[in-house]
Design a protein around this motif. Sequence first.
Motif, PDB file in Angstrom:
ATOM      1  N   ILE A 294       0.837  -1.210   0.000  1.00  0.00           N
ATOM      2  CA  ILE A 294       0.000   0.000   0.000  1.00  0.00           C
ATOM      3  C   ILE A 294       0.868   1.254   0.000  1.00  0.00           C
ATOM      4  O   ILE A 294       0.737   2.104  -0.888  1.00  0.00           O
ATOM      5  CB  ILE A 294      -1.000  -0.032   1.165  1.00  0.00           C
ATOM      6  N   PRO A 295       1.800   1.412   0.947  1.00  0.00           N
ATOM      7  CA  PRO A 295       2.685   2.585   0.868  1.00  0.00           C
ATOM      8  C   PRO A 295       3.701   2.496  -0.261  1.00  0.00           C
ATOM      9  O   PRO A 295       4.065   3.514  -0.864  1.00  0.00           O
ATOM     10  CB  PRO A 295       3.370   2.611   2.239  1.00  0.00           C
ATOM     11  N   ALA A 296       4.169   1.277  -0.577  1.00  0.00           N
ATOM     12  CA  ALA A 296       5.170   1.135  -1.651  1.00  0.00           C
ATOM     13  C   ALA A 296       4.584   1.566  -2.987  1.00  0.00           C
ATOM     14  O   ALA A 296       5.222   2.294  -3.762  1.00  0.00           O
ATOM     15  CB  ALA A 296       5.669  -0.305  -1.716  1.00  0.00           C
ATOM     16  N   ASP A 297       3.367   1.135  -3.284  1.00  0.00           N
ATOM     17  CA  ASP A 297       2.744   1.509  -4.557  1.00  0.00           C
ATOM     18  C   ASP A 297       2.336   2.976  -4.564  1.00  0.00           C
ATOM     19  O   ASP A 297       2.370   3.626  -5.615  1.00  0.00           O
ATOM     20  CB  ASP A 297       1.533   0.616  -4.822  1.00  0.00           C
ATOM     21  N   ALA A 298       1.966   3.500  -3.404  1.00  0.00           N
ATOM     22  CA  ALA A 298       1.643   4.926  -3.335  1.00  0.00           C
ATOM     23  C   ALA A 298       2.867   5.778  -3.681  1.00  0.00           C
ATOM     24  O   ALA A 298       2.744   6.846  -4.282  1.00  0.00           O
ATOM     25  CB  ALA A 298       1.124   5.285  -1.946  1.00  0.00           C
ATOM     26  N   ALA A 299       4.044   5.298  -3.328  1.00  0.00           N
ATOM     27  CA  ALA A 299       5.267   6.063  -3.575  1.00  0.00           C
ATOM     28  C   ALA A 299       5.575   6.190  -5.060  1.00  0.00           C
ATOM     29  O   ALA A 299       6.288   7.109  -5.474  1.00  0.00           O
ATOM     30  CB  ALA A 299       6.447   5.419  -2.853  1.00  0.00           C
ATOM     31  N   THR A 300       5.052   5.264  -5.889  1.00  0.00           N
ATOM     32  CA  THR A 300       5.299   5.331  -7.322  1.00  0.00           C
ATOM     33  C   THR A 300       4.090   5.863  -8.091  1.00  0.00           C
ATOM     34  O   THR A 300       4.070   5.821  -9.322  1.00  0.00           O
ATOM     35  CB  THR A 300       5.674   3.936  -7.867  1.00  0.00           C
ATOM     36  N   ASP A 301       3.108   6.368  -7.360  1.00  0.00           N
ATOM     37  CA  ASP A 301       1.933   7.005  -7.967  1.00  0.00           C
ATOM     38  C   ASP A 301       2.191   8.513  -7.986  1.00  0.00           C
ATOM     39  O   ASP A 301       2.388   9.131  -6.936  1.00  0.00           O
ATOM     40  CB  ASP A 301       0.689   6.678  -7.151  1.00  0.00           C
ATOM     41  N   ILE A 302       2.197   9.112  -9.163  1.00  0.00           N
ATOM     42  CA  ILE A 302       2.497  10.544  -9.286  1.00  0.00           C
ATOM     43  C   ILE A 302       1.540  11.380  -8.446  1.00  0.00           C
ATOM     44  O   ILE A 302       1.922  12.422  -7.900  1.00  0.00           O
ATOM     45  CB  ILE A 302       2.446  10.975 -10.763  1.00  0.00           C
ATOM     46  N   LEU A 303       0.295  10.918  -8.303  1.00  0.00           N
ATOM     47  CA  LEU A 303      -0.685  11.674  -7.522  1.00  0.00           C
ATOM     48  C   LEU A 303      -0.239  11.876  -6.079  1.00  0.00           C
ATOM     49  O   LEU A 303      -0.574  12.883  -5.451  1.00  0.00           O
ATOM     50  CB  LEU A 303      -2.043  10.954  -7.561  1.00  0.00           C
ATOM     51  N   THR A 304       0.533  10.927  -5.554  1.00  0.00           N
ATOM     52  CA  THR A 304       1.017  11.040  -4.180  1.00  0.00           C
ATOM     53  C   THR A 304       1.866  12.294  -3.981  1.00  0.00           C
ATOM     54  O   THR A 304       1.897  12.865  -2.890  1.00  0.00           O
ATOM     55  CB  THR A 304       1.850   9.795  -3.812  1.00  0.00           C
ATOM     56  N   TRP A 305       2.513  12.732  -5.040  1.00  0.00           N
ATOM     57  CA  TRP A 305       3.472  13.827  -4.919  1.00  0.00           C
ATOM     58  C   TRP A 305       2.916  15.168  -5.411  1.00  0.00           C
ATOM     59  O   TRP A 305       3.648  16.154  -5.461  1.00  0.00           O
ATOM     60  CB  TRP A 305       4.748  13.479  -5.686  1.00  0.00           C
ATOM     61  N   VAL A 306       1.627  15.205  -5.740  1.00  0.00           N
ATOM     62  CA  VAL A 306       1.002  16.460  -6.150  1.00  0.00           C
ATOM     63  C   VAL A 306       0.834  17.359  -4.937  1.00  0.00           C
ATOM     64  O   VAL A 306       0.452  16.912  -3.857  1.00  0.00           O
ATOM     65  CB  VAL A 306      -0.372  16.199  -6.808  1.00  0.00           C
ATOM     66  N   ALA A 307       1.125  18.630  -5.108  1.00  0.00           N
ATOM     67  CA  ALA A 307       1.071  19.566  -3.989  1.00  0.00           C
ATOM     68  C   ALA A 307      -0.351  19.743  -3.482  1.00  0.00           C
ATOM     69  O   ALA A 307      -1.303  19.796  -4.258  1.00  0.00           O
ATOM     70  CB  ALA A 307       1.644  20.920  -4.403  1.00  0.00           C
ATOM     71  N   SER A 308      -0.511  19.812  -2.160  1.00  0.00           N
ATOM     72  CA  SER A 308      -1.821  20.088  -1.553  1.00  0.00           C
ATOM     73  C   SER A 308      -2.237  21.514  -1.888  1.00  0.00           C
ATOM     74  O   SER A 308      -1.391  22.380  -2.106  1.00  0.00           O
ATOM     75  CB  SER A 308      -1.719  19.908  -0.036  1.00  0.00           C
ATOM     76  N   PRO A 309      -3.547  21.834  -1.892  1.00  0.00           N
ATOM     77  CA  PRO A 309      -4.692  20.937  -1.640  1.00  0.00           C
ATOM     78  C   PRO A 309      -5.203  20.233  -2.881  1.00  0.00           C
ATOM     79  O   PRO A 309      -6.203  19.524  -2.812  1.00  0.00           O
ATOM     80  CB  PRO A 309      -5.740  21.895  -1.095  1.00  0.00           C
ATOM     81  N   LEU A 310      -4.552  20.408  -4.023  1.00  0.00           N
ATOM     82  CA  LEU A 310      -5.033  19.790  -5.249  1.00  0.00           C
ATOM     83  C   LEU A 310      -5.065  18.277  -5.142  1.00  0.00           C
ATOM     84  O   LEU A 310      -5.961  17.624  -5.684  1.00  0.00           O
ATOM     85  CB  LEU A 310      -4.135  20.208  -6.424  1.00  0.00           C
ATOM     86  N   ASP A 311      -4.099  17.696  -4.407  1.00  0.00           N
ATOM     87  CA  ASP A 311      -4.060  16.240  -4.329  1.00  0.00           C
ATOM     88  C   ASP A 311      -5.292  15.665  -3.648  1.00  0.00           C
ATOM     89  O   ASP A 311      -5.775  14.600  -4.002  1.00  0.00           O
ATOM     90  CB  ASP A 311      -2.778  15.772  -3.619  1.00  0.00           C
ATOM     91  N   TYR A 312      -5.852  16.418  -2.661  1.00  0.00           N
ATOM     92  CA  TYR A 312      -7.044  15.919  -1.973  1.00  0.00           C
ATOM     93  C   TYR A 312      -8.242  15.873  -2.916  1.00  0.00           C
ATOM     94  O   TYR A 312      -9.023  14.915  -2.906  1.00  0.00           O
ATOM     95  CB  TYR A 312      -7.356  16.788  -0.760  1.00  0.00           C
ATOM     96  N   ALA A 313      -8.379  16.901  -3.732  1.00  0.00           N
ATOM     97  CA  ALA A 313      -9.483  16.932  -4.694  1.00  0.00           C
ATOM     98  C   ALA A 313      -9.330  15.825  -5.726  1.00  0.00           C
ATOM     99  O   ALA A 313     -10.295  15.110  -6.042  1.00  0.00           O
ATOM    100  CB  ALA A 313      -9.542  18.296  -5.371  1.00  0.00           C
ATOM    101  N   LEU A 314      -8.108  15.662  -6.262  1.00  0.00           N
ATOM    102  CA  LEU A 314      -7.883  14.627  -7.256  1.00  0.00           C
ATOM    103  C   LEU A 314      -8.070  13.227  -6.665  1.00  0.00           C
ATOM    104  O   LEU A 314      -8.649  12.341  -7.308  1.00  0.00           O
ATOM    105  CB  LEU A 314      -6.475  14.758  -7.835  1.00  0.00           C
ATOM    106  N   THR A 315      -7.601  13.041  -5.434  1.00  0.00           N
ATOM    107  CA  THR A 315      -7.774  11.743  -4.781  1.00  0.00           C
ATOM    108  C   THR A 315      -9.243  11.421  -4.595  1.00  0.00           C
ATOM    109  O   THR A 315      -9.676  10.276  -4.792  1.00  0.00           O
ATOM    110  CB  THR A 315      -7.047  11.720  -3.429  1.00  0.00           C
TER     111      THR A 315
END
Length: 241
Positions: free
Chosen positions: A164-185
Motif C-alpha cells: 500500500i505505501p510502496a505503490d503509493a510512492a510510485t503514484d504521481i498523484l502522491t506527490w502532487v502539492a496540496s490541496p489539489l491532491d485531496y481533490a484529485l484523490t
Amino acid sequence: MRRSLRGIVSGVAGAAAIAVSGCATNGVPTEPHDPYEGFNRAMFSFNKTLDDALFGPISDGYVAVTPEPAREAVFNFFDNLAYLTTVVNQLLQGKIERGFEDAGRFVINSTFGIGGLVDFASGIGIARNQEDFDQTLAVWGVGPGPYLELPLFGPNTMRSLPGIPADAATDILTWVASPLDYALTGVKRVDQRARLDSAIKLRDTTALDPYVFQREAYLQRRQHLIYDGNPPLDVPGPAPQ
C-alpha cells in the motif's frame, strides 16, 4: 516523504495492528487462510455500511451526471498517473522487456494521450498491464499470509500491506502539492467505486454469504494477476517469472 504518504503508512500500520491484536478473541475460523474471520467480518460490515450510506450514493450521482466518455477519460488519467507502479514492479520482478514496454506506454499516453486522458497506447497495440508490490513479493516466493479486511482499505492479505505505501510512492498523484491532491484523490476514489458498482451489486444480490463471496473473489483475482492470467491448478509455490 510528503505528508500524504506518511499518512498512508501510519494508517496501514494502525489498521494491521488492530487486526492482529483484535483477533485473539475470535472463534474458530471456517477457512485456514482466514484465521481472523471474526475481525474481518466486523470490518466487512463496517465497510459495507459506510458504502451503502455514503460511497455508493456518491458513486451513483457521479455516474448519473458524468457521460461515459468523460468517465473513461477520468479513468485513463488516473491509471496513467499510477502506471509507474506497473513499470517499477515489472523491473523488480525481472520482467525487463515488459518493464520497458510499459515505460513506453506511460510516455506515449502522457504525451500523445494528452496527459493520459486518452489511452493512445492501446490504440497502437501496446497493452495495459497491472503489476504491484504484492505481486512482486509473490513472484519472489513470499506467501500471502492471512486474509485481512481493513477499514476503508477493504480486502487485503498480510503480504499486501507493505504494497500500500510502496505503490503509493510510485503514484504521481502522491506527490502532487496540496490541496489539489485531496481533490484529485477524491475524484479517483469515486471513479474507482463507480467501476466496482456492478460487482458490488452482484455480491449483494446473489451471494448467500457476501463476505465469503468477496473474500474468495479477491483471493482468486490476486492469483490471476500474480500468474499473469495463468494460475496453476495447485496454488502453493512461488509464481513463475
